[in-house]
Design a protein around this motif. Sequence first.
Motif, mmCIF file in Angstrom:
data_model
loop_
_atom_site.group_PDB
_atom_site.id
_atom_site.type_symbol
_atom_site.label_atom_id
_atom_site.label_comp_id
_atom_site.label_asym_id
_atom_site.label_seq_id
_atom_site.Cartn_x
_atom_site.Cartn_y
_atom_site.Cartn_z
ATOM 1 N N ASP A 44 54.658 6.817 -121.845
ATOM 2 C CA ASP A 44 54.329 7.881 -120.923
ATOM 3 C C ASP A 44 53.011 7.594 -120.242
ATOM 4 N N LYS A 101 64.409 4.539 -116.581
ATOM 5 C CA LYS A 101 63.580 4.895 -115.439
ATOM 6 C C LYS A 101 62.131 5.135 -115.872
ATOM 7 N N ASP A 102 61.217 4.954 -114.908
ATOM 8 C CA ASP A 102 59.806 5.235 -115.133
ATOM 9 C C ASP A 102 59.421 6.635 -114.671
ATOM 10 N N THR A 103 60.286 7.268 -113.871
ATOM 11 C CA THR A 103 59.975 8.584 -113.327
ATOM 12 C C THR A 103 60.959 9.627 -113.840
ATOM 13 N N LYS A 126 66.490 4.243 -110.301
ATOM 14 C CA LYS A 126 65.842 3.052 -110.867
ATOM 15 C C LYS A 126 65.683 1.979 -109.801
ATOM 16 N N GLU A 161 62.843 2.979 -107.558
ATOM 17 C CA GLU A 161 61.571 2.711 -108.250
ATOM 18 C C GLU A 161 61.167 1.249 -108.112
ATOM 19 N N SER A 169 55.994 11.210 -113.737
ATOM 20 C CA SER A 169 56.335 10.246 -114.777
ATOM 21 C C SER A 169 57.585 10.716 -115.515
ATOM 22 N N SER A 172 57.996 -0.356 -106.204
ATOM 23 C CA SER A 172 57.057 -1.163 -106.989
ATOM 24 C C SER A 172 56.685 -2.475 -106.301
ATOM 25 N N VAL A 191 52.767 6.144 -113.714
ATOM 26 C CA VAL A 191 53.729 5.090 -113.405
ATOM 27 C C VAL A 191 52.993 3.914 -112.785
ATOM 28 N N SER A 192 53.323 2.711 -113.234
ATOM 29 C CA SER A 192 52.752 1.512 -112.620
ATOM 30 C C SER A 192 53.286 1.367 -111.218
#
Length: 376
Positions: free
Chosen positions: A2, A270-272, A49, A52, A76, A56, A5-6
Amino acid sequence: EDGNVSKKNDGARRVRLGPSMDWDPSEAATQTYGVIARKGGGKTYLAGKLVEQLLSVGCPCIVLDPVGNWFGLRLSADGRSPGFPIVVLGGLQGDVGLEPHQGDAVARFVIRSNASAVVDVSGMLKGQQKRFVADFCEALLHEAKSARSVRMIVFEEAQEFAPQQSHGQERMLGAVQSIVRLGRNFGLGSMLLSQRPQSVSKEVLNQAGVLFVGQLTGAHERKAIKEWVLAQGEDLKEQLGSLAALSSGDFFHWSPQWQRDFRKVRASKKDTLDASRTLRLDEGMVKNWSPEGLKAGGGIDLEALKVALDVGGTGSKRQTAAAAEKASGLGLRASGSEKNSGSGAEARSQKPEAARPSEAELLLPWRQWVGQLRAE
């Protein structure tokens, strides 16, 4: 893990959708994707995804959202920290509200600002959506011809914007069709999501060069996918027959031309925030989401955006004047001045429906309810 997010992929700049799906971002960003699965089959998760990953590696993404779930990119995965700095226009979580006549102004702003955006039209009536999306897509393609920069356009519930039965919706269908068919010449990739592929324009869906097909239980849905597969010169009767047995989140991935690949895949975590996830009975709608992650910004000047949309700034007179100067520098006039001059999409479209409520009026009860839940 957590936390924030990068904003960049670790290591080499690659698009990594899942195991063994490692793509060159320059190629991935301008493909036309179809993501098909029944309700709850994981199509929005997989598409999220992929978005994202594109964000990125620095590819701007624009999502047309008729449902109201894509604001989750701003949070996030646990909903308590910021996600990607992406502006949200319209909807319950929007930085700025939207009106039906603002489609072309929004398109010009996001292209000229090189911004990523979720364009949430879930608060509009069907007729208002058609008008907004037609104006938006026409102006988007026109601006892209001059900008010549790469970006991905996502159509959530694509059958809403590119219907197979298009009576009374020809202009909207034609605008979306032009983006999907011609957009790659000007740096535009496309992503079409649907749980009802038989209801998506065949001419639009057949443009997809990369197809992800998840669980489909209906005969009409499977027939529509079979037609796409046959159009690509493939014979995959056995695989098509097993679509109903796929688990949620599992997809068959076809890429006949780009990757020359067929296999079963599953997107990585997923990151979000997965705002499209089906809620459990004991869950509140927004109790576990922190408003801190939804703070306005998205990396763009919201005052300049408000001036461009003619909704009025919230800052001081000096800030508003500076925002107007910035909007003017981008070649953007306020929507109201376009209406007065008779130029732009407003002159091409029908007159505003004066008797219909605005999006702000439609969403007021929901905003009050969300505020009450946050206060508990």
